[in-house]
Design a protein around this motif. Sequence first.
Motif, PDB file in Angstrom:
ATOM      1  N   UNK A   1       0.766  -1.233   0.000  1.00 51.60           N
ATOM      2  CA  UNK A   1       0.000   0.000   0.000  1.00 51.60           C
ATOM      3  C   UNK A   1       0.797   1.282   0.000  1.00 51.60           C
ATOM      4  N   UNK A   2       2.118   1.167   0.079  1.00 54.09           N
ATOM      5  CA  UNK A   2       2.919   2.394   0.141  1.00 54.09           C
ATOM      6  C   UNK A   2       4.325   2.113  -0.381  1.00 54.09           C
ATOM      7  N   UNK A   3       4.446   1.937  -1.695  1.00 54.66           N
ATOM      8  CA  UNK A   3       5.750   1.604  -2.275  1.00 54.66           C
ATOM      9  C   UNK A   3       6.849   2.616  -1.962  1.00 54.66           C
ATOM     10  N   UNK A   4       6.502   3.886  -1.828  1.00 54.58           N
ATOM     11  CA  UNK A   4       7.530   4.901  -1.519  1.00 54.58           C
ATOM     12  C   UNK A   4       8.120   4.665  -0.133  1.00 54.58           C
ATOM     13  N   UNK A   5       7.298   4.292   0.833  1.00 60.71           N
ATOM     14  CA  UNK A   5       7.798   3.982   2.172  1.00 60.71           C
ATOM     15  C   UNK A   5       8.679   2.740   2.131  1.00 60.71           C
ATOM     16  N   UNK A   6       8.227   1.729   1.405  1.00 59.02           N
ATOM     17  CA  UNK A   6       9.039   0.517   1.275  1.00 59.02           C
ATOM     18  C   UNK A   6      10.407   0.854   0.695  1.00 59.02           C
ATOM     19  N   UNK A   7      10.440   1.654  -0.356  1.00 57.64           N
ATOM     20  CA  UNK A   7      11.705   2.034  -0.984  1.00 57.64           C
ATOM     21  C   UNK A   7      12.583   2.814  -0.018  1.00 57.64           C
ATOM     22  N   UNK A   8      11.979   3.705   0.758  1.00 52.84           N
ATOM     23  CA  UNK A   8      12.728   4.477   1.754  1.00 52.84           C
ATOM     24  C   UNK A   8      13.364   3.542   2.779  1.00 52.84           C
ATOM     25  N   UNK A   9      12.601   2.554   3.233  1.00 52.30           N
ATOM     26  CA  UNK A   9      13.145   1.604   4.204  1.00 52.30           C
ATOM     27  C   UNK A   9      14.277   0.780   3.594  1.00 52.30           C
ATOM     28  N   UNK A  10      14.104   0.337   2.359  1.00 55.12           N
ATOM     29  CA  UNK A  10      15.139  -0.478   1.705  1.00 55.12           C
ATOM     30  C   UNK A  10      16.419   0.317   1.453  1.00 55.12           C
ATOM     31  N   UNK A  11      16.292   1.612   1.284  1.00 56.99           N
ATOM     32  CA  UNK A  11      17.465   2.449   1.023  1.00 56.99           C
ATOM     33  C   UNK A  11      18.028   3.084   2.292  1.00 56.99           C
ATOM     34  N   UNK A  12      17.422   2.810   3.436  1.00 54.55           N
ATOM     35  CA  UNK A  12      17.894   3.402   4.690  1.00 54.55           C
ATOM     36  C   UNK A  12      19.328   2.956   4.950  1.00 54.55           C
ATOM     37  N   UNK A  13      20.227   3.888   5.321  1.00 57.81           N
ATOM     38  CA  UNK A  13      21.635   3.522   5.489  1.00 57.81           C
ATOM     39  C   UNK A  13      21.897   2.487   6.581  1.00 57.81           C
ATOM     40  N   UNK A  14      21.086   2.450   7.614  1.00 56.48           N
ATOM     41  CA  UNK A  14      21.344   1.511   8.703  1.00 56.48           C
ATOM     42  C   UNK A  14      20.452   0.273   8.646  1.00 56.48           C
ATOM     43  N   UNK A  15      19.194   0.442   8.297  1.00 52.72           N
ATOM     44  CA  UNK A  15      18.237  -0.662   8.391  1.00 52.72           C
ATOM     45  C   UNK A  15      17.894  -1.297   7.047  1.00 52.72           C
TER      46      UNK A  15
END
Length: 129
Positions: A43-57
């Motif tokens: 439901x929120x691909x932009x959030x998923x992408x942000x999480x996948x690109x997060x430097x630590x997580x």
Amino acid sequence: MVRTLCWRFLAICFVTLGMIGVVVPGLPTVPFLLVAAWAGTRGWPALEQWLLEHPRYGEPILQWRQNGAVSRRAKCAASTMMLISIMIISFSNAYIAVKIVVPLMLCVTLLWLWNRPEPVKEGSDSHKA
């Protein structure tokens, strides 16, 4: 539309729990972010992408998705927290059933966790003898 909003609400709840886990000792962060990323795919691909690109997580999320891998550090931290939980329950006034069932469930969880593969370091050659 309602379904998308539900997935987004779920993602926000788990991101919030993950952020609380950043500052509260003993509360995990990455498992909550794994669920948030999973909800984000729906439901929120932009959030998923942000999480996948997060430097630590981002890396632990990717490792879990690709290989079901959990780092040794995370395994040790989880084991320590589960052991502390078992000790607290053992010395508490909890019902005997709780003192038996909860440690058994935690032990099964630990067995499962320690049987998960560990992330492969990039550049390492695991085929050397």
